[in-house]
Scaffold this motif. Structure first.
Motif, PDB file in Angstrom:
ATOM      1  N   TRP A  34       3.046  15.587   1.624  1.00 36.19           N
ATOM      2  CA  TRP A  34       4.265  15.635   2.446  1.00 36.19           C
ATOM      3  C   TRP A  34       5.265  14.543   2.086  1.00 36.19           C
ATOM      4  CZ3 TRP A  34      -0.571  15.597   5.246  1.00 36.19           C
ATOM      5  CH2 TRP A  34      -0.969  16.861   5.701  1.00 36.19           C
ATOM      6  N   VAL A  35       4.778  13.403   1.608  1.00 41.46           N
ATOM      7  CA  VAL A  35       5.659  12.267   1.324  1.00 41.46           C
ATOM      8  C   VAL A  35       5.343  11.719  -0.059  1.00 41.46           C
ATOM      9  CG1 VAL A  35       5.964  11.602   3.745  1.00 41.46           C
ATOM     10  CG2 VAL A  35       4.017  10.673   2.441  1.00 41.46           C
ATOM     11  N   GLN A  36       6.209  10.842  -0.537  1.00 37.18           N
ATOM     12  CA  GLN A  36       6.019  10.178  -1.813  1.00 37.18           C
ATOM     13  C   GLN A  36       5.776   8.686  -1.585  1.00 37.18           C
ATOM     14  OE1 GLN A  36       5.851  11.804  -4.808  1.00 37.18           O
ATOM     15  NE2 GLN A  36       5.920  13.620  -3.471  1.00 37.18           N
ATOM     16  N   PRO A  37       5.117   8.027  -2.547  1.00 34.04           N
ATOM     17  CA  PRO A  37       4.970   6.573  -2.424  1.00 34.04           C
ATOM     18  C   PRO A  37       6.340   5.901  -2.282  1.00 34.04           C
ATOM     19  CG  PRO A  37       3.555   7.407  -4.162  1.00 34.04           C
ATOM     20  CD  PRO A  37       4.433   8.551  -3.748  1.00 34.04           C
ATOM     21  N   TRP A  38       6.349   4.789  -1.560  1.00 31.55           N
ATOM     22  CA  TRP A  38       7.630   4.105  -1.347  1.00 31.55           C
ATOM     23  C   TRP A  38       7.423   2.600  -1.378  1.00 31.55           C
ATOM     24  CZ3 TRP A  38      12.593   4.961  -1.617  1.00 31.55           C
ATOM     25  CH2 TRP A  38      13.482   4.045  -1.067  1.00 31.55           C
ATOM     26  N   GLN A  39       8.220   1.929  -2.189  1.00 27.78           N
ATOM     27  CA  GLN A  39       8.192   0.474  -2.250  1.00 27.78           C
ATOM     28  C   GLN A  39       9.466  -0.085  -1.623  1.00 27.78           C
ATOM     29  OE1 GLN A  39       5.763  -2.038  -3.556  1.00 27.78           O
ATOM     30  NE2 GLN A  39       7.151  -2.882  -2.016  1.00 27.78           N
ATOM     31  N   ALA A  40       9.331  -0.706  -0.476  1.00 27.02           N
ATOM     32  CA  ALA A  40      10.472  -1.400   0.115  1.00 27.02           C
ATOM     33  C   ALA A  40      10.869  -2.553  -0.801  1.00 27.02           C
ATOM     34  CB  ALA A  40      10.109  -1.918   1.500  1.00 27.02           C
ATOM     35  N   LYS A  41      12.137  -2.906  -0.773  1.00 28.56           N
ATOM     36  CA  LYS A  41      12.630  -3.945  -1.671  1.00 28.56           C
ATOM     37  C   LYS A  41      12.261  -5.348  -1.208  1.00 28.56           C
ATOM     38  CE  LYS A  41      14.918  -0.718  -3.898  1.00 28.56           C
ATOM     39  NZ  LYS A  41      14.738   0.417  -2.963  1.00 28.56           N
ATOM     40  N   ARG A  42      12.127  -5.508   0.130  1.00 28.81           N
ATOM     41  CA  ARG A  42      11.920  -6.865   0.637  1.00 28.81           C
ATOM     42  C   ARG A  42      11.136  -6.804   1.939  1.00 28.81           C
ATOM     43  NH1 ARG A  42      17.080  -8.681   0.297  1.00 28.81           N
ATOM     44  NH2 ARG A  42      16.596  -9.622  -1.741  1.00 28.81           N
ATOM     45  N   LEU A  43      10.240  -7.790   2.108  1.00 26.43           N
ATOM     46  CA  LEU A  43       9.502  -7.964   3.357  1.00 26.43           C
ATOM     47  C   LEU A  43       9.952  -9.274   3.970  1.00 26.43           C
ATOM     48  CD1 LEU A  43       7.085  -7.038   5.225  1.00 26.43           C
ATOM     49  CD2 LEU A  43       5.671  -8.584   3.844  1.00 26.43           C
ATOM     50  N   MET A  44      10.339  -9.233   5.271  1.00 26.01           N
ATOM     51  CA  MET A  44      10.851 -10.430   5.934  1.00 26.01           C
ATOM     52  C   MET A  44      10.144 -10.633   7.265  1.00 26.01           C
ATOM     53  SD  MET A  44      14.923 -10.279   5.030  1.00 26.01           S
ATOM     54  CE  MET A  44      15.028 -12.046   4.762  1.00 26.01           C
ATOM     55  N   SER A  65       0.822  -1.217   0.000  1.00 22.20           N
ATOM     56  CA  SER A  65       0.000   0.000   0.000  1.00 22.20           C
ATOM     57  C   SER A  65       0.852   1.261   0.000  1.00 22.20           C
ATOM     58  CB  SER A  65      -0.926   0.007   1.215  1.00 22.20           C
ATOM     59  OG  SER A  65      -1.882  -1.031   1.135  1.00 22.20           O
ATOM     60  N   ALA A  66       2.015   1.237   0.653  1.00 22.10           N
ATOM     61  CA  ALA A  66       2.866   2.427   0.711  1.00 22.10           C
ATOM     62  C   ALA A  66       3.356   2.832  -0.668  1.00 22.10           C
ATOM     63  CB  ALA A  66       4.051   2.182   1.658  1.00 22.10           C
ATOM     64  N   ALA A  67       3.407   1.879  -1.588  1.00 19.69           N
ATOM     65  CA  ALA A  67       3.884   2.179  -2.940  1.00 19.69           C
ATOM     66  C   ALA A  67       2.764   2.593  -3.878  1.00 19.69           C
ATOM     67  CB  ALA A  67       4.599   0.951  -3.505  1.00 19.69           C
ATOM     68  N   ASP A  68       1.529   2.484  -3.424  1.00 21.75           N
ATOM     69  CA  ASP A  68       0.364   2.757  -4.273  1.00 21.75           C
ATOM     70  C   ASP A  68      -0.113   4.188  -4.048  1.00 21.75           C
ATOM     71  OD1 ASP A  68      -1.985   2.847  -5.672  1.00 21.75           O
ATOM     72  OD2 ASP A  68      -2.877   1.069  -4.738  1.00 21.75           O
ATOM     73  N   PRO A  69       0.037   5.066  -5.029  1.00 21.09           N
ATOM     74  CA  PRO A  69      -0.378   6.469  -4.840  1.00 21.09           C
ATOM     75  C   PRO A  69      -1.888   6.628  -4.636  1.00 21.09           C
ATOM     76  CG  PRO A  69       0.215   6.067  -7.125  1.00 21.09           C
ATOM     77  CD  PRO A  69       0.617   4.838  -6.372  1.00 21.09           C
ATOM     78  N   LYS A  70      -2.670   5.584  -4.966  1.00 25.78           N
ATOM     79  CA  LYS A  70      -4.113   5.657  -4.748  1.00 25.78           C
ATOM     80  C   LYS A  70      -4.492   5.349  -3.301  1.00 25.78           C
ATOM     81  CE  LYS A  70      -5.185   4.342  -9.525  1.00 25.78           C
ATOM     82  NZ  LYS A  70      -5.851   3.336 -10.393  1.00 25.78           N
ATOM     83  N   ARG A  71      -3.543   4.810  -2.544  1.00 28.42           N
ATOM     84  CA  ARG A  71      -3.805   4.502  -1.143  1.00 28.42           C
ATOM     85  C   ARG A  71      -3.360   5.687  -0.294  1.00 28.42           C
ATOM     86  NH1 ARG A  71      -6.821   1.892   1.035  1.00 28.42           N
ATOM     87  NH2 ARG A  71      -5.816   0.244   2.249  1.00 28.42           N
ATOM     88  N   PHE A  72      -4.286   6.220   0.465  1.00 23.16           N
ATOM     89  CA  PHE A  72      -4.042   7.358   1.354  1.00 23.16           C
ATOM     90  C   PHE A  72      -3.363   8.516   0.612  1.00 23.16           C
ATOM     91  CE2 PHE A  72      -3.510   3.280   3.648  1.00 23.16           C
ATOM     92  CZ  PHE A  72      -4.724   3.286   4.333  1.00 23.16           C
ATOM     93  N   PRO A  73      -3.981   8.964  -0.464  1.00 23.42           N
ATOM     94  CA  PRO A  73      -3.366  10.021  -1.277  1.00 23.42           C
ATOM     95  C   PRO A  73      -3.224  11.339  -0.531  1.00 23.42           C
ATOM     96  CG  PRO A  73      -5.647   9.635  -1.939  1.00 23.42           C
ATOM     97  CD  PRO A  73      -5.289   8.536  -0.986  1.00 23.42           C
ATOM     98  N   GLU A  74      -3.987  11.544   0.556  1.00 21.97           N
ATOM     99  CA  GLU A  74      -3.867  12.790   1.312  1.00 21.97           C
ATOM    100  C   GLU A  74      -2.475  12.954   1.923  1.00 21.97           C
ATOM    101  OE1 GLU A  74      -5.158   9.551   4.089  1.00 21.97           O
ATOM    102  OE2 GLU A  74      -5.746  10.223   2.066  1.00 21.97           O
TER     103      GLU A  74
END
Length: 835
Positions: free
Chosen positions: A193-203, A180-189
């Motif tokens: 202040w911030v930009q979408p962000w896609q972490a490289k890996r989830l562990m 969701s953090a990488a999806d600009p449609k999620r919580f666009p408000e």
């Protein structure tokens, strides 16, 4: 040795709330230079303070030198408290500060969401119902977007394996936030202040505490192993040892931990993103080469690290200044964070001590402050203080002169004054300013979401000229003082009201309908505080006076006011409210200071209210002895029944005349933390045998005791009794009576199911799991979908007296003024006279 290493660890923790220490040196500078060469980041996510894997945090931050964060969904408000009686908001503040103290040792940063820990829950469904799935997910996404981690680590699986429902939710939301953090449609408000962000890996970092869990872990695919037991020769400790120091600061939860030496392997399992086969950062560039134009910066910083001379750290300053100039032209936001680290490294290697203090820790609206900004050069570099700005809630002025080169080892003090605005809000923790929305905090300012604590009221910006380059170093303005038992300490500067109000009781019970006196303390925080106190009572209640004048001469002086309050004839509840008018300022808050040696003093400003409860309650026990355990407010609550409550010291337990008490009560976890109680168990059993009543509240069983030491609970009753982990977490769970004819349900108060209405947080915890046939269960209750539990309250005759074991949460219900809890507990105290 410990003191110096800890000072290095604390000083090297470059978090937004940087705390400079006097014992900085080459080890700290070495760590700072190494950290500058790494641009990777990791965010760990779990539910509560003390859920984090401190060894892994220390390994990542101190060992791998990556920016490391811990996101705790809650502040632990629903937990227990080993060190005092604080609960709820106050406990959450304690546990917040314990986390920050821990982070200063293991090197990570700390974040939170708006979620309130409402106590143990067995299901994620209840957690989502109370928190709101989207609301807390938005907070997790916000922290991810601001922190921008390369790798997200979950401490839990999101399945029943995790136990606690809030644990499960932390992993469920962590997985959702990864995408969701990488999806600009999620919580666009948030995107202003911030930009979408896609972490490289989830562990996932699974815990393996049993043989079965270890065997399960060995079979899991996509698993890599790291070893926080590796020794760091610069720090003089392994990361697992550092973890023991860090975790031991969770003192309110009794989490003292060993400083483990030797190998301490830990597992990480890829959940999303490219599978890691050897290292957590497989395929992830954590060097300056990942930053457009950053290779040149990396080359300079690498050269600085290689050429570092512990005897002459100042020799790398020209290289650091060169890196600063090159870094300034790089795109944000990554270099902005590294810029802060670089600035601190320059100050360290330059031998600079920069500090800003206020002349007092508290100021009232309209009051004044004096600041000292100190610059000390302990090396022979040419350093000028071009100017100093005090940025904060009030404009500051100075007549100090700037521009001269700092003399060697001679502190230069620059003086400032400031006047706080007359309508400046008091320094309530930001998440407590607005009323809660159910089990979440109300935080109108999006930029405050996630912060661990209030930003400093004032920051000193030191504008320096080092050699030929400009450098700006920022320091919070603190109050510095001496505590004879601890040495030199600091605490935050706060804004406090001109007076503080305090009711004598948080909840006032009127058990027979007679009028009672309510005491109100008015404390002056400024000299010559005068004004009028105004009182409001609920409809149907009467008070002797609605207002009263006060006049206090000196700061710190208190005035005790009293009001006669008459309740309605029938059952009733409501809030008693106080406010004070001082000039044009209206004060309607109390002032609660929380002070423990392991955290800075904290101040809360709860509303100046008391709960009024009119309920018919009879009590046959007039003199009660109380054995205080880990800390609770039950003794004060019992006084509301008209009883004489006496706290029993070790000497009184060992040799006092116990027969003078109609009943004796042991406080929460008393057998866990009071060796003298265990030593004198035979005296207590003789007391019961001779006609006394003993009421034992919950304890943690052997093997589950988080408080250390020997608990030996097998003999807490006159007959065999075993306690276990059973609990009922839903406070509305129905309660049945296995023996409706039991005298404890009828004398001296008639108990019905209605007496379990209005309970808070839970029914009870650590119930009896097995017991001798002599004991009789008084209640049956259970969580939805769970098997019936009858071990919450057991009773038996023993000789001429009565023994009661009860694991219902009286320590929450009685101080909160729950009327049914008073009625039931009064029957337990009266058991020796009714059974």
């Amino acid at each position: 040795m410990r003191t110096s290493i800890l000072a290095v660890l604390v000083g090297a923790c470059l978090t937004p709330a940087f705390a400079q220490r006097e014992l900085s040196g080459s080890a700290e500078a070495r760590l700072a230079l190494d950290r500058l060469n790494v641009v990777g980041s990791v965010l760990m996510i779990a539910a509560h303070p003390d859920d984090e894997n401190t060894a892994l945090l220390a390994y990542l931050s101190r060992g791998r030198k990556v920016r490391t964060g811990y996101l705790s969904l809650t502040r632990g408000e629903g937990g227990q408290n080993l060190i005092g009686a604080e609960q709820g908001d106050a406990l959450g503040l304690i546990r917040t500060e314990e986390l920050l103290a821990a982070r200063r040792i293991d090197g990570a940063e700390q974040f939170f969401t708006r979620a309130v820990d409402f106590g143990f829950t067995k299901t994620p469904e209840e957690t989502f119902e109370k928190w709101g799935r989207e609301k807390i997910l938005s907070d997790v996404v916000w922290v991810v977007r601001r922190f921008r981690p390369d790798v997200i680590i979950l401490r839990f699986s999101g399945t029943p394996r995790d136990g606690h429902g809030q644990h499960q939710v932390s992993a469920i939301l962590g997985r959702e936030a990864f995408t969701s953090a990488a999806d600009p449609k999620r919580f666009p408000e948030q995107l202003q202040w911030v930009q979408p962000w896609q972490a490289k890996r989830l562990m996932w970092n699974p815990g393996a505490f049993t043989k079965e869990q270890r065997e399960e872990l060995e079979k899991m695919p996509n698993r890599i192993v790291v070893d926080p037991g590796d020794y760091d020769p610069i720090l003089g400790h392994s990361y697992a040892e550092i973890a023991g120091m860090s975790r031991s600061l969770h003192r309110s939860q009794g989490m003292g931990a060993a400083e483990r030496k030797g190998s301490a392997k830990d597992s990480l399992i890829t959940q999303a993103g490219p599978v890691a086969t050897h290292d957590i950062f497989d395929g992830i560039d954590i060097t300056w080469s990942r930053v457009p134009g950053g290779a040149a910066v990396g080359n300079v910083l690498t050269e600085a690290a290689k050429s570092f001379d512990p005897e002459n750290p100042d020799r790398v300053v020209p290289l650091l200044l060169k890196a600063q100039k090159a870094m300034a032209s790089l795109p944000k936001p990554l270099p902005e964070e590294k810029q802060k680290e670089l600035t601190e490294a320059i100050a360290l290697c330059s031998g600079l001590w920069l500090d800003a203090t206020a002349d007092k820790y508290a100021v009232t609206p309209g009051g004044g402050l004096k600041f000292d900004a100190t610059a000390l050069s302990r090396d022979h570099l040419a350093v000028q203080v071009k100017s100093i700005d005090i940025e904060g809630i009030a404009p500051s002025t100075t007549q100090s002169k700037f521009g001269e080169v700092l003399p060697f080892n001679d502190p230069q003090v620059f003086k400032f004054t400031a006047t706080v605005g007359e309508h400046q809000p008091i320094s309530q923790p930001y998440w407590l300013v607005e009323p809660k929305q159910g089990d979440t905090y109300t935080i109108p300012n999006q930029l405050e979401v996630g912060l661990p604590e209030n930003p400093p009221l004032f920051n000193a910006h030191f504008h320096l000229r080092i050699e030929s380059e400009d450098v700006e170093v920022v320091r919070p303005v603190d109050y510095r003082y001496i505590e004879r038992a601890q040495g030199e300490l600091t605490r935050p500067v706060i804004v406090e009201p001109p007076v503080a109000l305090q009711w004598s009781e948080a909840a006032m019970l009127f058990p027979q309908g007679a009028a009672k006196t309510a005491g109100l303390q008015v404390k002056a925080n400024v000299p010559k505080a005068a004004g009028e106190v105004r009182i409001q009572v609920p409809p149907g209640w009467r008070i002797s006076a609605n207002s009263e004048h006060f006049q206090l001469v000196d700061a710190g002086e208190q005035s005790a006011l009293s009001f006669q309050i008459t309740p309605p004839s029938g059952d009733a509840q409501g809030l008693l409210q106080a406010s004070a008018q001082v000039g044009d300022q209206t004060v309607s808050t109390e002032m609660e200071t929380i002070s423990y040696p392991h955290i800075p003093p904290q101040v809360l400003f709860p509303p100046a209210t008391a709960r009024l409860v009119r309920a018919e309650v009879r009590l046959l026990a007039k003199t009660i002895g109380y054995v205080m355990g880990a800390g609770d407010e039950v003794p004060q609550a019992l006084q509301q029944l008209g009883a004489d409550v006496i706290l029993l010291s070790p000497d009184e337990l060992a040799g006092g005349n116990l027969s003078r008490f109609d009943a004796i009560v042991t406080g929460v976890r008393a057998y866990n933390v009071r060796p003298d109680l265990r030593d004198n168990q035979s005296r207590l059993m003789d007391y019961v045998k001779n006609g006394g009543t003993l009421v034992v509240q919950y304890n943690v069983s052997d093997g589950q005791n988080p408080f250390g030491g020997i608990t030996t609970l097998a003999s807490i009753g006159p007959y065999p009794l075993t306690t276990g982990p059973e609990r009922v977490t839903v406070e509305e769970a129905p309660v049945q009576f296995p023996d409706p004819a039991s005298p404890l349900l009828h004398k001296p108060n008639e108990i019905t199911a209605r007496d379990f209405d209005g309970w808070i947080q839970e029914r009870g915890l650590y119930f009896a799991s097995k017991w001798d046939d002599h004991y009789q269960p008084l209640f049956e209750t259970h969580d939805p979908g769970q098997k019936p539990q009858t071990g919450s309250t057991l009773y038996t005759r023993y000789g001429k007296g009565a023994y009661v074991f009860t694991a219902l949460s009286w320590f929450r219900e009685l101080p909160a003024g729950v009327p049914g809890a008073f009625r039931i507990f009064a029957n337990l105290l009266s058991a020796g006279k009714t059974l």
